[in-house]
Design an enzyme around this catalytic site. Structure first.
Site, PDB file in Angstrom:
ATOM      1  N   ASP A 167     -11.341   0.325  11.564  1.00 19.76           N
ATOM      2  CA  ASP A 167     -10.971  -0.751  10.647  1.00 19.76           C
ATOM      3  C   ASP A 167     -11.917  -1.940  10.773  1.00 19.76           C
ATOM      4  OD1 ASP A 167      -8.941   0.974  10.229  1.00 19.76           O
ATOM      5  OD2 ASP A 167      -7.448  -0.136  11.374  1.00 19.76           O
ATOM      6  N   GLU A 174      -9.860  10.778   9.674  1.00 21.68           N
ATOM      7  CA  GLU A 174      -8.678  10.073  10.178  1.00 21.68           C
ATOM      8  C   GLU A 174      -8.366  10.495  11.613  1.00 21.68           C
ATOM      9  OE1 GLU A 174      -7.907   7.202   8.772  1.00 21.68           O
ATOM     10  OE2 GLU A 174      -7.419   8.201   6.894  1.00 21.68           O
ATOM     11  N   GLY A 208       0.765  -3.946   5.936  1.00 20.87           N
ATOM     12  CA  GLY A 208       1.475  -2.791   6.511  1.00 20.87           C
ATOM     13  C   GLY A 208       1.436  -1.562   5.625  1.00 20.87           C
ATOM     14  N   SER A 209       0.442  -1.479   4.725  1.00 17.00           N
ATOM     15  CA  SER A 209       0.452  -0.337   3.817  1.00 17.00           C
ATOM     16  C   SER A 209      -0.750   0.561   4.037  1.00 17.00           C
ATOM     17  CB  SER A 209       0.503  -0.818   2.377  1.00 17.00           C
ATOM     18  OG  SER A 209      -0.621  -1.615   2.117  1.00 17.00           O
ATOM     19  N   GLU A 262      -7.049  -6.606  19.064  1.00 14.71           N
ATOM     20  CA  GLU A 262      -5.949  -5.718  18.646  1.00 14.71           C
ATOM     21  C   GLU A 262      -5.471  -4.827  19.803  1.00 14.71           C
ATOM     22  OE1 GLU A 262      -6.063  -4.542  14.680  1.00 14.71           O
ATOM     23  OE2 GLU A 262      -4.500  -3.036  14.909  1.00 14.71           O
TER      24      GLU A 262
HETATM   25  C1  GLA Z   1      -5.386   3.030  12.171  1.00 18.54           C
HETATM   26  C2  GLA Z   1      -6.243   2.519  13.324  1.00 18.54           C
HETATM   27  C3  GLA Z   1      -7.683   3.054  13.226  1.00 18.54           C
HETATM   28  C4  GLA Z   1      -7.699   4.567  13.042  1.00 18.54           C
HETATM   29  C5  GLA Z   1      -6.720   4.991  11.957  1.00 18.54           C
HETATM   30  C6  GLA Z   1      -6.580   6.482  11.863  1.00 18.54           C
HETATM   31  O1  GLA Z   1      -5.810   2.502  10.961  1.00 18.54           O
HETATM   32  O2  GLA Z   1      -6.272   1.124  13.313  1.00 18.54           O
HETATM   33  O3  GLA Z   1      -8.410   2.675  14.369  1.00 18.54           O
HETATM   34  O4  GLA Z   1      -7.438   5.220  14.247  1.00 18.54           O
HETATM   35  O5  GLA Z   1      -5.430   4.435  12.142  1.00 18.54           O
HETATM   36  O6  GLA Z   1      -7.773   7.053  11.459  1.00 18.54           O
END
Ligand code: GLA
Length: 403
Positions: free
Chosen positions: A186, A48, A136-137, A174
């Site tokens: 993502d 993360e 949003g979750s 984005e």
């Molecule tokens: C969000 C962002 C990703 C990543 C995560 C954290 O989901 O969209 O690019 O940085 O947070 O790991």
């Protein structure tokens, strides 16, 4: 560009779009003029806030989706009905601008805008979005919609785009249109997901490979805290800036100008500058460096079938995200602490950006109902809000559906 809802004309227009799509579906399906796209959300097992630091992650695309059904409409307009918001929206291809009132529309506009600025020949189209993916979750409904729209555009207009370019268009949408400076986690997960596999991602060169995802008699359980991430945009971007600050400080303090990102700094190197940088920035870097190591450890544990070890790594990651990266909240900490007290739970951590959203946990399949009952009841008693429970498996990435 306009948003239309709540008046008679508007409802009529929505009805017209629905009729058009439904009729087309019946009449045109044989001609293949209607395109259906299934676009998954993602769960991140580990890794993360590493993507924008050119580190590693180990996500899966999940078996919860955005489902898009669309046709060309021989006009200059893109028109959408989103059944989650129960809203109709229309914009012109010749005038695409950010809409501060209808936030969800920007993810779509941003993607369409990318295809236009890259000179792909597209015209107007109409589509409906259905979903069983909560918004949003923390399961990246935004990337699911971006990639879903991209695949729809590519299919409707016969564009031959490399999957990695689809990732880049959606990521740019984005970052540059919506304004969230997210990394590639993502969009890559949603494009490259594979059934029964986790994706090992190396953000340094955006490469990936697949690791068979077999948790034996354990399951991935995601718990949505329902805490909406109001501050996420600002705080998320701020974490990114803090990481860049550490890199700049490292270069200035050591004179080593070859360093480009935090993933090129190891613990020994960080120790050398520890006392010379603000303590908060030290902790930010510590999270990123240790999280990259945890991804490699989790990958090894997965390959060896050591599922208990993955649980332990998840718990360590949560501690780091909570104490060093400071992206947790009272609700997320509560969920992680409470679930870890229950028999059959191997570990848990907040997932995604943090600041609300959800947690991911690894739980024994036979204990699932018991865990949901205990946490469901405790959570509602504590926060007067019902948590949602999502059990998920690795799924394929976004693709055209053929019926
Ligand atoms: C969000 C962002 C990703 C990543 C995560 C954290 O989901 O969209 O690019 O940085 O947070 O790991």
């Amino acid at each position: 560009m306009e948003k239309i809802f709540n008046s008679e004309t508007e409802n009529k227009q929505k009805q017209l779009l629905l009729d058009k799509l439904i009729n087309s579906k019946e009449k045109l399906i044989a001609n293949n003029n209607i395109v259906n796209i299934l676009s998954p959300g993602r769960a991140n097992i580990i890794g993360e806030h590493t993507d924008y630091n050119m580190g590693f992650s180990l996500p899966i695309a999940i078996d919860k989706y955005k489902f898009l059904t669309g046709i060309k409409n021989n006009s200059d307009f893109v028109e959408i009905y989103d059944s989650s918001f129960k809203e109709y929206y229309k914009f012109s291809l010749s005038n695409i601008s950010f809409d501060s009132k209808v936030k969800w529309s920007n993810y779509i506009k941003g993607v369409v805008h990318e295809y236009l600025i890259h000179n792909h020949k597209i015209s107007g189209f109409s589509f409906i979005i259905d979903s069983n993916l909560s918004i949003g979750s923390g399961v990246s409904s935004s990337a699911a919609i971006e990639v879903g729209v991209a695949k729809l555009v590519e299919q409707l207009f016969d564009l031959n785009i490399k999957p990695i370019d689809t990732v880049k268009y959606c990521n740019s949408a984005e970052n540059n249109f919506v304004g969230v400076k997210c990394g590639y986690l993502d969009q890559i997960s949603v494009v490259f997901g594979k059934k029964d596999c986790a994706i090992f991602l190396d953000f340094k060169d955006l490469s990936h490979n697949y690791i068979p995802f077999n948790l034996k008699d354990y399951l991935v359980l995601i718990i949505d805290s329902k805490e909406k991430r109001n501050l996420s945009t600002t705080e998320y971007n701020k974490r990114r800036e803090e990481c860049s600050e550490v890199v700049e400080m490292y270069k200035n303090l050591t004179g080593d100008k070859s360093i480009n990102n935090l993933s090129e700094i190891n613990f020994n190197m960080l120790k050398n500058i520890k006392v010379k940088i603000p303590e908060k920035l030290y902790r930010r870097a510590k999270h990123v460096i240790s999280e990259n190591i945890r991804v490699l450890e989790a990958r090894e544990a997965l390959v060896k079938g050591n599922i208990k070890e993955i649980g332990i790594i998840l718990n360590k990651s949560h501690k780091s995200l909570r104490d060093d990266y400071e992206v947790s909240t009272e609700r997320l900490d509560y969920l992680v602490d409470e679930i870890n007290r229950i028999e059959g739970v191997l570990g848990a951590r907040l997932m995604g950006a943090g600041f609300g959203g959800n947690i991911i946990s690894i739980v024994k399949d036979t204990e699932l109902d018991n865990i949901i009952n205990i946490i469901g009841e405790k959570y509602i008693n504590k926060f007067n809000d019902a948590a949602d429970f999502i059990c998920c498996k690795p799924s394929d990435g976004a693709k055209k559906m053929i019926f």
